[in-house]
Motif scaffolding. Sequence first.
Motif, PDB file in Angstrom:
ATOM      1  N   CYS A 449      -9.655  -7.520  -3.856  1.00  0.00           N
ATOM      2  CA  CYS A 449      -8.628  -6.777  -3.096  1.00  0.00           C
ATOM      3  C   CYS A 449      -8.861  -6.974  -1.600  1.00  0.00           C
ATOM      4  CB  CYS A 449      -8.714  -5.291  -3.445  1.00  0.00           C
ATOM      5  SG  CYS A 449      -7.693  -4.261  -2.374  1.00  0.00           S
ATOM      6  N   PRO A 450      -7.801  -7.299  -0.859  1.00  0.00           N
ATOM      7  CA  PRO A 450      -7.974  -7.487   0.586  1.00  0.00           C
ATOM      8  C   PRO A 450      -8.479  -6.227   1.289  1.00  0.00           C
ATOM      9  CG  PRO A 450      -5.642  -7.648  -0.050  1.00  0.00           C
ATOM     10  CD  PRO A 450      -6.432  -7.598  -1.310  1.00  0.00           C
ATOM     11  N   HIS A 451      -8.188  -5.060   0.705  1.00  0.00           N
ATOM     12  CA  HIS A 451      -8.642  -3.816   1.361  1.00  0.00           C
ATOM     13  C   HIS A 451     -10.170  -3.740   1.413  1.00  0.00           C
ATOM     14  CE1 HIS A 451      -4.522  -2.767   1.188  1.00  0.00           C
ATOM     15  NE2 HIS A 451      -4.497  -2.110   0.054  1.00  0.00           N
ATOM     16  N   ASN A 452     -10.852  -4.506   0.527  1.00  0.00           N
ATOM     17  CA  ASN A 452     -12.316  -4.540   0.580  1.00  0.00           C
ATOM     18  C   ASN A 452     -12.798  -4.967   1.959  1.00  0.00           C
ATOM     19  OD1 ASN A 452     -13.444  -3.842  -2.032  1.00  0.00           O
ATOM     20  ND2 ASN A 452     -12.441  -5.670  -2.836  1.00  0.00           N
ATOM     21  N   SER A 453     -12.063  -5.910   2.566  1.00  0.00           N
ATOM     22  CA  SER A 453     -12.456  -6.399   3.890  1.00  0.00           C
ATOM     23  C   SER A 453     -11.692  -5.686   5.002  1.00  0.00           C
ATOM     24  CB  SER A 453     -12.177  -7.903   4.008  1.00  0.00           C
ATOM     25  OG  SER A 453     -12.728  -8.572   2.910  1.00  0.00           O
ATOM     26  N   SER A 454     -10.381  -5.503   4.781  1.00  0.00           N
ATOM     27  CA  SER A 454      -9.524  -5.062   5.888  1.00  0.00           C
ATOM     28  C   SER A 454      -9.811  -3.643   6.354  1.00  0.00           C
ATOM     29  CB  SER A 454      -8.060  -5.157   5.455  1.00  0.00           C
ATOM     30  OG  SER A 454      -7.818  -4.253   4.390  1.00  0.00           O
ATOM     31  N   THR A 455     -10.381  -2.814   5.485  1.00  0.00           N
ATOM     32  CA  THR A 455     -10.547  -1.398   5.857  1.00  0.00           C
ATOM     33  C   THR A 455     -11.861  -1.120   6.590  1.00  0.00           C
ATOM     34  OG1 THR A 455     -11.388  -0.961   3.635  1.00  0.00           O
ATOM     35  CG2 THR A 455      -9.066  -0.493   4.013  1.00  0.00           C
ATOM     36  N   ARG A 456     -12.590  -2.179   6.925  1.00  0.00           N
ATOM     37  CA  ARG A 456     -13.789  -1.957   7.757  1.00  0.00           C
ATOM     38  C   ARG A 456     -13.353  -1.572   9.158  1.00  0.00           C
ATOM     39  NH1 ARG A 456     -18.137  -4.378   5.367  1.00  0.00           N
ATOM     40  NH2 ARG A 456     -17.574  -5.897   3.788  1.00  0.00           N
ATOM     41  N   VAL A 457     -14.182  -0.768   9.810  1.00  0.00           N
ATOM     42  CA  VAL A 457     -13.930  -0.487  11.238  1.00  0.00           C
ATOM     43  C   VAL A 457     -15.198  -0.826  12.016  1.00  0.00           C
ATOM     44  CG1 VAL A 457     -12.104   1.248  11.157  1.00  0.00           C
ATOM     45  CG2 VAL A 457     -14.439   1.956  10.793  1.00  0.00           C
ATOM     46  N   PRO A 458     -15.044  -1.246  13.268  1.00  0.00           N
ATOM     47  CA  PRO A 458     -16.236  -1.601  14.034  1.00  0.00           C
ATOM     48  C   PRO A 458     -17.084  -0.370  14.338  1.00  0.00           C
ATOM     49  CG  PRO A 458     -14.254  -1.782  15.392  1.00  0.00           C
ATOM     50  CD  PRO A 458     -13.796  -1.435  14.020  1.00  0.00           C
ATOM     51  N   ILE A 532      -3.815   3.909  20.054  1.00  0.00           N
ATOM     52  CA  ILE A 532      -4.064   3.808  18.607  1.00  0.00           C
ATOM     53  C   ILE A 532      -3.825   2.362  18.179  1.00  0.00           C
ATOM     54  CG2 ILE A 532      -1.668   4.464  18.050  1.00  0.00           C
ATOM     55  CD1 ILE A 532      -2.718   5.885  15.549  1.00  0.00           C
ATOM     56  N   THR A 533      -4.604   1.904  17.224  1.00  0.00           N
ATOM     57  CA  THR A 533      -4.337   0.578  16.652  1.00  0.00           C
ATOM     58  C   THR A 533      -3.899   0.762  15.202  1.00  0.00           C
ATOM     59  OG1 THR A 533      -5.982  -0.474  18.055  1.00  0.00           O
ATOM     60  CG2 THR A 533      -5.316  -1.675  16.073  1.00  0.00           C
ATOM     61  N   TYR A 534      -2.679   0.364  14.911  1.00  0.00           N
ATOM     62  CA  TYR A 534      -2.207   0.377  13.519  1.00  0.00           C
ATOM     63  C   TYR A 534      -2.703  -0.881  12.835  1.00  0.00           C
ATOM     64  CZ  TYR A 534       0.726   4.476  13.784  1.00  0.00           C
ATOM     65  OH  TYR A 534       1.152   5.767  13.869  1.00  0.00           O
ATOM     66  N   LYS A 535      -3.343  -0.691  11.693  1.00  0.00           N
ATOM     67  CA  LYS A 535      -3.728  -1.855  10.886  1.00  0.00           C
ATOM     68  C   LYS A 535      -2.726  -1.923   9.736  1.00  0.00           C
ATOM     69  CE  LYS A 535      -8.196  -2.328  10.049  1.00  0.00           C
ATOM     70  NZ  LYS A 535      -9.603  -1.905   9.744  1.00  0.00           N
ATOM     71  N   ILE A 536      -1.787  -2.828   9.861  1.00  0.00           N
ATOM     72  CA  ILE A 536      -0.764  -2.962   8.814  1.00  0.00           C
ATOM     73  C   ILE A 536      -1.344  -3.878   7.743  1.00  0.00           C
ATOM     74  CG2 ILE A 536       1.581  -3.688   8.275  1.00  0.00           C
ATOM     75  CD1 ILE A 536       2.306  -2.937  11.166  1.00  0.00           C
ATOM     76  N   LEU A 537      -1.575  -3.310   6.580  1.00  0.00           N
ATOM     77  CA  LEU A 537      -2.278  -4.027   5.520  1.00  0.00           C
ATOM     78  C   LEU A 537      -1.235  -4.748   4.672  1.00  0.00           C
ATOM     79  CD1 LEU A 537      -4.781  -1.142   4.780  1.00  0.00           C
ATOM     80  CD2 LEU A 537      -5.032  -3.036   6.374  1.00  0.00           C
ATOM     81  N   TYR A 538      -0.945  -5.959   5.088  1.00  0.00           N
ATOM     82  CA  TYR A 538       0.132  -6.731   4.459  1.00  0.00           C
ATOM     83  C   TYR A 538      -0.416  -7.449   3.234  1.00  0.00           C
ATOM     84  CZ  TYR A 538       4.295  -9.592   4.052  1.00  0.00           C
ATOM     85  OH  TYR A 538       5.447 -10.169   3.585  1.00  0.00           O
ATOM     86  N   ASN A 539      -0.259  -6.807   2.061  1.00  0.00           N
ATOM     87  CA  ASN A 539      -0.750  -7.448   0.829  1.00  0.00           C
ATOM     88  C   ASN A 539       0.413  -7.945  -0.013  1.00  0.00           C
ATOM     89  OD1 ASN A 539       0.197  -5.037  -0.078  1.00  0.00           O
ATOM     90  ND2 ASN A 539      -1.722  -4.314  -0.991  1.00  0.00           N
ATOM     91  N   GLY A 690     -14.678 -14.343  -6.280  1.00  0.00           N
ATOM     92  CA  GLY A 690     -13.441 -15.089  -6.114  1.00  0.00           C
ATOM     93  C   GLY A 690     -12.972 -14.912  -4.683  1.00  0.00           C
ATOM     94  N   GLN A 691     -11.755 -14.477  -4.541  1.00  0.00           N
ATOM     95  CA  GLN A 691     -11.255 -14.216  -3.196  1.00  0.00           C
ATOM     96  C   GLN A 691     -11.500 -12.765  -2.888  1.00  0.00           C
ATOM     97  OE1 GLN A 691      -7.221 -15.207  -2.650  1.00  0.00           O
ATOM     98  NE2 GLN A 691      -7.840 -17.274  -2.173  1.00  0.00           N
ATOM     99  N   PHE A 692     -12.426 -12.430  -2.090  1.00  0.00           N
ATOM    100  CA  PHE A 692     -12.585 -11.012  -1.786  1.00  0.00           C
ATOM    101  C   PHE A 692     -12.179 -10.736  -0.358  1.00  0.00           C
ATOM    102  CE2 PHE A 692     -16.706 -13.026  -1.192  1.00  0.00           C
ATOM    103  CZ  PHE A 692     -17.065 -12.647   0.071  1.00  0.00           C
TER     104      PHE A 692
END
Length: 692
Positions: A449-458, A532-539, A690-692
């Motif tokens: 799932c792309p959210h595995n990577s995309s939902t990290r925050v610095p 604010i930074t919107y992270k639009i999670l385009y899956n 696979g693709q994570f």
Amino acid sequence: MSNLAQPPLPTDLSASIDDKYTRHSGRVFLTGTQALIRLPMLQRERDLAAGLNTAGFISGYRGSPLGNLDLGLWKAKEHLAEHHITFQPGLNEDMAATAVWGSQQVNLFPGALYDGVFGLWYGKGPGVDRCGDVFRHANAAGSSKFGGVLVIAGDDHAAKSSTLPHQTEHFFKAVMMPVLYPANVQEYLDFGLHGWAMSRYSGCWVAFKALADTVETSASVSIDIATVNPIFPPNFKLPPDGLNIRWPDPPLVQEARLLNHKLYAALAYCRANGLNKLIIDSPAPRLGILTAGKSYLDVRQALDELGIDDALAGEIGIRLFKVGMVWPLEPEGVRHFAEGLEEILVVEEKRQLLEYQLKEELYNWKDDVRPRVIGKFDEIGEWSEGGWLLPATGELPVATIARVIAERIGRFFTSPTIAARLALIESKQKAALTPIVLAERKPHFCSGCPHNSSTRVPEGSRAVAGIGCHYMVTWMDRSTSTFTHMGGEGVPWVGQAPFTSEKHIFANLGDGTYFHSGILAIRQSIAAKVPITYKILYNDAVAMTGGQPVDGILSVARITRQLEAEGVGKMVIVTNDPAKYAEITDLAPNVPIRHRDELDTVQRELREEPGVTVLIYDQVCATEARRRRKRGKMPAIAQRVVINEAVCEGCGDCSVQSNCLSIVPVETASPSKAANSKKDRIPRSTGKIGQF
Ligand SMILES: Cc1ncc(C[n+]2csc(CCOP(=O)(O)OP(=O)(O)O)c2C)c(N)n1
């Protein structure tokens, strides 16, 4: 199990998978969802048989327990078209309801191709909440004479698949829409047909409660259109201009029509058609039980488990009344039921709706007919914590209902069998409350799932969540807390930013939600000029509800152009596949494309920017990608990472980095780093990534 009419056994035993939509008589095997798909077809068949040329219009928005309805409707496209039924999903629930309102206006203008259009709206509880304004207006405006509207509300009493438990009846009462509550799949068809007939007759829109416990069950049901024969109440006086939609129609006239006539017409319809009915009577009645929908089934089960069949119930003095229309409560039927009773126990889920109405119907009725009414509380009415008789929170267990019934009849009837059965029920309930397996299985992102990577925050930042699969990040150690309803993502920050020393936050927003309503949340943040930074999670999918596409045209390029026009500041696209952007030429100007390996850097840059910034994280939903590959619509994975057990030292870092559940620790003879480490993470890992 119940006294509800059972359909006749079929004589033709041949069967095909399409029977559910093509058979015209006998029985078919349907889920509740499939019943909702067959229902408008039956309505058209009924109308044709009555000499009416009608069409159907369906719109709504997905959400459990009605998450699969749109998928089913798409699959049944040809059957629907054959029946002149159009399915047009809404961008959101509110737009869908507005479109259904339009279906009732077709015959106000010249050019109508049909005698009327029957409308069907669907949505889950929060979607109903969202529709307050349109439902109030459209119900006041009314249904068309040969149309009618059925509003299917998916309720989730235990928040099994929702961010809060919900119960929509109180909402419908507030907008004055009669509510039907079917108890099983057969009643989905029967009450559905009655619903449209009642809507045409009364001019009201008619709500229909679909609980997960009924819509997700299946049964063999009768689809003979002749089994439901709506009776239009012969003695009810309709105003000369009728009750249906018209134009012009001033607001106070609409209000008067609704309150003085339409709701009474609905009550008359309910009475004439026996939607509320006495199921068990007794020659010497003492305790009445009034119930509806799922609770009716639970009462039947409770009686069954207590060893009380219909005959014994009658002997004991139990009367059982099943309500089909839970609001407004038809008075004649319940008064007839109440006559001669000492006490009435109202069994209903969640907050009381029937109980208050029943008390209202009985209070000033006759001085000598005033049975005690209990339900959520007993006659002492202890309004204290723990004082509930039938609690309104969570779900109402059958064992609780059985205990209360046994206690109340215990005042005038005892039997060793009932006592023994009750003891057994209570011990079973106790055992059920003590789980044998103590491990909790929390939902998690799918592997890949792309959210595995995309939902990290610095480091040093925090994020807020929204509705969608990515909401699950709030359960992980990823500095993400709090969320909003669908479409409010990030907006609480507008009310926080002026009052805190915090300089910036990230807000996660799924692409489905962006299309549903989330673009307005971004507009709100721009208007308030908050950092604010919107992270639009385009899956590329409305993933959580089954991987549906958004209900219109959306692409990363389109989002960049829309948001540029809205006035956002810096925008960056982060993706697992930057190469594909070589062919995408219609992005807004100055939007860089970065590899997902740079996610942390990009986020650090964006948090230093003023105002509203946007990071579009572009990577296809893993489950959707699997579906597409299976259908040959996406190339197979070209590269895989393999962990070699022979060289793996078991540090566990692959699990931490990938957040992937498919990496399974394997015990080997050699010692693992993680087992020796202070953190004691994962003993040894192996697996394919696979693709994570
Ligand atoms: C008003 C409302 N309608 C419907 C839902 C049901 N629902 C929960 S998650 C979801 C999908 C969100 O999709 P998306 O924003 O694309 O996020 P993803 O699941 O793909 O991460 C929906 C429709 C809801 N919670 N609230």
